[in-house]
Design an enzyme around this catalytic site. Structure first.
Site, PDB file in Angstrom:
ATOM      1  N   GLN A 230       0.846  -1.195   0.000  1.00  0.00           N
ATOM      2  CA  GLN A 230       0.000   0.000   0.000  1.00  0.00           C
ATOM      3  C   GLN A 230       0.882   1.245   0.000  1.00  0.00           C
ATOM      4  O   GLN A 230       1.947   1.243   0.601  1.00  0.00           O
ATOM      5  CB  GLN A 230      -0.882   0.010   1.267  1.00  0.00           C
TER       6      GLN A 230
ATOM      7  N   HIS B 211       1.161   5.564   0.634  1.00  0.00           N
ATOM      8  CA  HIS B 211       0.612   6.812   1.156  1.00  0.00           C
ATOM      9  C   HIS B 211       0.929   7.923   0.167  1.00  0.00           C
ATOM     10  O   HIS B 211       2.083   8.071  -0.247  1.00  0.00           O
ATOM     11  CB  HIS B 211       1.250   7.160   2.508  1.00  0.00           C
TER      12      HIS B 211
ATOM     13  N   GLU C 132      -3.543   5.301   0.031  1.00  0.00           N
ATOM     14  CA  GLU C 132      -4.248   6.004   1.105  1.00  0.00           C
ATOM     15  C   GLU C 132      -3.772   7.446   1.140  1.00  0.00           C
ATOM     16  O   GLU C 132      -2.583   7.722   0.973  1.00  0.00           O
ATOM     17  CB  GLU C 132      -3.954   5.340   2.457  1.00  0.00           C
TER      18      GLU C 132
ATOM     19  N   GLU D 145      -9.818   2.083   6.154  1.00  0.00           N
ATOM     20  CA  GLU D 145      -9.112   1.290   7.180  1.00  0.00           C
ATOM     21  C   GLU D 145      -8.941   2.071   8.475  1.00  0.00           C
ATOM     22  O   GLU D 145      -8.023   1.837   9.238  1.00  0.00           O
ATOM     23  CB  GLU D 145      -7.761   0.772   6.660  1.00  0.00           C
TER      24      GLU D 145
ATOM     25  N   GLN E 280      -5.103  -3.520   9.909  1.00  0.00           N
ATOM     26  CA  GLN E 280      -3.816  -2.878   9.727  1.00  0.00           C
ATOM     27  C   GLN E 280      -3.168  -2.899  11.099  1.00  0.00           C
ATOM     28  O   GLN E 280      -3.697  -2.280  12.031  1.00  0.00           O
ATOM     29  CB  GLN E 280      -4.039  -1.451   9.206  1.00  0.00           C
TER      30      GLN E 280
ATOM     31  N   ASP F 294       4.980   1.584   8.289  1.00  0.00           N
ATOM     32  CA  ASP F 294       4.525   2.823   7.656  1.00  0.00           C
ATOM     33  C   ASP F 294       5.057   4.060   8.387  1.00  0.00           C
ATOM     34  O   ASP F 294       5.685   4.912   7.777  1.00  0.00           O
ATOM     35  CB  ASP F 294       2.994   2.870   7.560  1.00  0.00           C
TER      36      ASP F 294
ATOM     37  N   SER G  74       1.598  -0.853   5.597  1.00  0.00           N
ATOM     38  CA  SER G  74       0.248  -0.287   5.555  1.00  0.00           C
ATOM     39  C   SER G  74       0.364   1.193   5.201  1.00  0.00           C
ATOM     40  O   SER G  74      -0.326   2.034   5.745  1.00  0.00           O
ATOM     41  CB  SER G  74      -0.496  -0.528   6.856  1.00  0.00           C
TER      42      SER G  74
END
Lengths: 750, 138
Positions: free
Chosen positions: A146, A148, A175, A226, A301, A340, A367
């Site tokens: 994933q 950011h 995200e 999430e 997560q 993350d 995540s």
């Protein structure tokens, strides 16, 4: 820490290292500052009377807290409990690493366990065993990642361009979050459009407060969520303004609109909120995970997430974080495994920690990999950011591991970035939002960071965002705008994300989409790892994509390069004679001055030879040139020369410049002086080598040539050295006798 | 008709027969129809039947709690957005009296036929009362 040292220069240097900017504390179990295995963690127990749990982990039903009640009612599978609780924890732990025990069998057994029982099982495992277990227990076979995507200016064109690049790089989910909550509709819209401009099927979300989040999803601006946080003690949960029941309801509310959700938890949050009740972080996290499962979330997560520096300050903290990822998989949950938030000042420590999830593979290895520079990360700084992308790609290639992304070409990146920025520009125009100018599109295309972007009128953007949120418009108007402005393909993909909502396939555990919107979940892509030769490993096209670094060059082309012309002609005039006079033989490698004309350090062979011969002449000794054809090895070239030399002394020079001073009566692999690091040799070094060889020939006392040491030479040049040596070795004629050479110097390179 | 063994993903097996909550077939949810102004946001809401099918798939895959969640979701599809949000807010700690929670549960059961969700709310009401998470009664 950064305290005063007592004068040791070593300690002073160590104190300045990044690792010592990190904070380390000793355990303080009474307040919950302990990663795993606190003395006050309960011992496992379970009593069931008439289908109701009357005692769990040493606590009678009457003493249950709110979370115990939820877990007892929703998360423990009573049909499995008798067998599970009767199986010794160490035996369960061994099943986790036993390749003969399939994942499903373990999931079923664990479903009958209480929180304390699960913790006791995992406490038996070393980090290595947990990694083995994670590789087997991850629920989806194919790992993913994933991203950011945020920026300081909350610039929609940059947001879209960065999202497009992230999806091109292979991230399965993107995200974003916001500085100002009211900006959420525009940011969510920008990453949705941008992500689909990069490739189809990327899921997107915007992390904001629960109610706003649900609104965004209902408008079609996000495709998953999430942010559903849970905590391991009652007061922490209440401080989070929720209960397990409200979260369970929220989970169903999202699903009722066809939207994927994932819960959030992680070690350390309870003690940070002052409500750890003296329990270890891992025990409390296990309670969280059982709430997550009980509430019916498909996944979680976890991996400490934003609290990560807290467990990492404690002994065994990184092990506890791996343990919590593992426990999520044991409960059959999809896991987006942290990595993350910024976890350390030390790159070594960050990378070492990453390996615990990266090597076994998880559903989403991070995540949130910060696909933007750290300064633009609104999640509080990424542990790995845009500047680390090539490191990540190389580590994947090194280990033949799929960390969810792959190398990309600059042209392709620029193409999708521009298209994404233009698509957002068109949508803004069509929906009457503040204009995105050509200059902004151009800047977003080529930008690295928010500082590369012009400033926008944030007040106007916020007003537009608010109007959109409160008004009747939805993602359908966005799709029409894309279509009307020639972005039909992006419109189709954004529409497909909406169509998927009425199908619901991506509500199943660990669901992601490939480029063609084929869903991949634990239902149709279940992890089947059961030891060597099974499970996922990157192969075929995927392995090609992972190894295809743009900076990797074709070694065949490097070998085939034409030699640089030099002002030297070496002519063979027959077999080399046995010398009798005072002389130094200069024995050259098979390719010297012909197939290869410069040393690895970039010195021309004509200059090298001129200096060596001048050095010999300075001592009043004559030089004789021979070419050795039977070997390309420096020592043997030198030794062949020495055997021919009237004085018994010779200089052997390989084409890449490696040089030896040899003597007839020494063993071939012994020598008088050896200069293995050719790049460190200057023309002056070669002159001194010539001089020393002549002095040895005359039997004079001689100080060895001093050469500077550069410890990075091997790292930088080993590939080039290998290729040059391959080229020289190709010229070897086995059994061929050395040839006498006549040298001619020219004014100009030939 | 539902086959004994549901084949997943539904998009590849029974995609043609999937309908939105507005009973529009998936095949009609196209860009062409959007251009013609034939589609509304409601046409992209999931049907309770699709959620029930997904619940069966989850249960068959061993994901019991996820299946229950999807069944509750199937019960919630007809509840308007604002109503759904207000129900969630009512369930947050210290937002509702015990009676408000139980009457919300009754409403779910009687108006929306949401039996499983109503059960969850009644359970919440009991627990909230036990732990002082209800507002004082009126």
């Amino acid at each position: 820490m950064n305290g005063q040292t007592k004068g040791s220069k070593r300690f002073a240097r160590l104190a300045q290292r990044p690792i010592n900017k990190d904070t380390f504390i000793q355990e303080w179990p009474e307040v919950g500052l302990i990663a795993m295995d606190s003395a006050s963690d309960p011992k496992p127990s379970l009593k069931i009377v008439d289908g109701v749990i009357e005692e769990m982990d040493g606590k009678a039903r009457a003493d249950f807290d709110m979370i115990d009640h939820f877990i007892a009612r929703h998360a423990v599978d009573l049909e499995r409990s008798a067998e599970a609780m009767a199986t010794p924890s160490k035996e369960l732990a061994r099943m986790l690493v036993d390749i003969h025990v399939p994942r499903q069998e373990i999931v079923q057994l664990i479903s009958g366990c209480t929180p304390a029982k699960v913790v006791e099982v995992v406490n038996h495992l070393t980090v290595l065993e947990m990694m083995m277990a994670l590789a087997k227990m991850r629920i989806r076979r194919t790992p993913a990642n994933q991203a950011h995507v945020t920026n300081r200016k909350e610039h929609p064109a940059l947001m879209a361009a960065d999202a497009a690049e992230a999806s091109l790089r292979g991230f399965a989910e993107i995200e974003t979050t916001v500085k100002v909550a009211r900006m959420a509709p525009l940011s969510a819209m920008a990453i949705l459009i941008g992500s689909q401009a990069g490739r189809g099927g990327v899921l997107t979300q915007c992390a904001v407060e629960e109610a706003l989040n649900l609104r965004l999803a209902i408008k079609g601006l996000t495709t998953y969520s999430e942010t559903l946080s849970v905590y391991g003690t009652d007061p922490a949960f209440i401080d989070g303004d929720d209960t397990p029941w409200s979260k369970a309801f929220l989970a169903s509310a999202y699903a009722s609109r066809g939207i994927k959700i994932r819960f959030t938890s992680g070690t350390g949050s309870e003690v940070l909120m002052g409500h750890a009740q003296g329990k270890s972080m891992l025990y409390l996290e296990t309670r969280c995970l059982m709430v997550v499962k009980g509430a019916g979330s498909q996944g979680v997560q976890n991996g400490s997430i934003s609290c990560v520096a807290l467990p990492e300050s404690l002994p065994g903290g990184v092990r506890a974080i791996l343990a919590e990822n593992l426990i999520a998989t044991l409960l059959g949950l999809e896991v987006a495994s942290g990595n993350d938030a910024l976890a350390s000042h030390s790159d070594i420590r960050k990378s070492a920690k990453l390996m615990l999830q990266f090597i076994p593979g998880t559903d989403l290895v991070t995540s949130g990999y910060s696909a933007v520079p750290r300064e633009d990360n609104l999640f509080g700084g990424g542990n790995f950011d845009a500047e680390d992308l090539d490191d990540w790609n190389v580590i994947q290639r090194d280990m033949s591991i799929d960390g969810g992304i792959h190398p990309v070409r600059e042209d392709d990146v620029l193409r999708v970035r521009e298209r994404a920025a233009r698509a957002v520009q068109a949508v803004f125009q069509e929906l009457g939002f503040p204009t995105i100018t050509e200059a902004e599109v151009g800047a977003a295309t080529y930008a690295h960071a928010g500082t590369d972007m012009p400033n926008r009128d944030q007040v106007a953007d916020l007003a537009a965002a608010e109007r959109f949120l409160q008004g009747q418009q939805t993602i359908l108007e966005v799709i029409q705008a894309l279509d009307a402005h020639g972005y039909g393909d992006i419109a189709e993909r954004v529409l497909e994300m909406q169509r998927q909502r009425i199908i619901g396939d991506y509500l199943q555990p660990s669901a992601i989409f490939d480029d063609d919107f084929r869903v991949l979940s634990a239902i149709n892509d279940p992890n089947d790892y059961q030891g060597p030769g099974t499970g996922y490993r990157p192969a075929g096209k995927r392995w090609q994509a992972i190894q295809d670094l743009p900076q990797a060059v074709n070694p065949r082309e490097m070998v085939g390069e034409a030699p640089t012309p030099i002002a030297l002609r070496l002519q063979s005039i027959g077999p080399a004679a046995q010398g009798v006079d005072m002389e130094v033989v200069v024995a050259l490698g098979p390719a010297f001055g012909e197939e290869i004309t410069t040393t690895i350090g970039g010195l021309s062979h004509s200059d090298v030879l001129r200096e060596v011969m001048a050095g010999i002449a300075e001592e009043g000794v004559s030089a004789r040139l021979v070419r050795v054809l039977a070997t390309s090895d420096c020592a043997f070239i030198g030794h062949e020369g020495a055997k021919l030399s009237g004085s018994g002394v010779a200089i052997g020079i390989q084409s890449k410049g490696t040089t030896v001073i040899h003597q007839r009566d020494l063993e071939p692999l012994n020598n008088l002086e050896l200069f293995p690091q050719a790049p460190a040799l200057s023309l002056d070094s070669y002159r001194q080598i010539g001089r020393n060889a002549a002095r040895y020939a005359k039997g004079k006392a001689t100080t060895p040539v001093s050469v500077p040491v550069d410890n990075t030479v091997r790292l930088r040049l080993i590939v080039k050295a290998t290729l040059m040596h391959l080229r020289e070795t190709k010229r070897v004629v086995l059994g061929a006798l050395p040839l006498e050479l006549q040298v001619t110097w020219h004014e100009e390179p030939l | 008709m539902i086959k004994k063994r549901l084949r997943y993903p539904l998009s590849e097996t029974i995609g043609d027969s999937i309908r939105s909550r507005t009973e529009r077939p998936l095949a009609e949810l196209t860009l062409d129809n959007l251009r013609l102004g034939l589609l509304a946001p409601e046409d992209f809401l999931i049907h309770s039947e699709a959620l029930k099918l997904q619940a069966q798939i989850a249960r068959a895959g061993g994901y019991r709690q996820l299946a229950s969640n999807l069944l509750r979701a199937a019960e919630l599809v007809d509840i308007p957005n604002e109503k759904l949000l207000s129900m969630y807010n009512a369930l947050r700690p210290n937002r509702s009296t015990y009676e408000q929670l139980t009457s919300l549960a009754d409403e779910l059961q009687n108006v929306y036929n949401a039996e499983e969700t109503a059960k969850l709310l009644r359970e919440a009401a009991e627990i909230y009362k036990m732990f002082g998470l209800c507002l004082a009664g009126s």
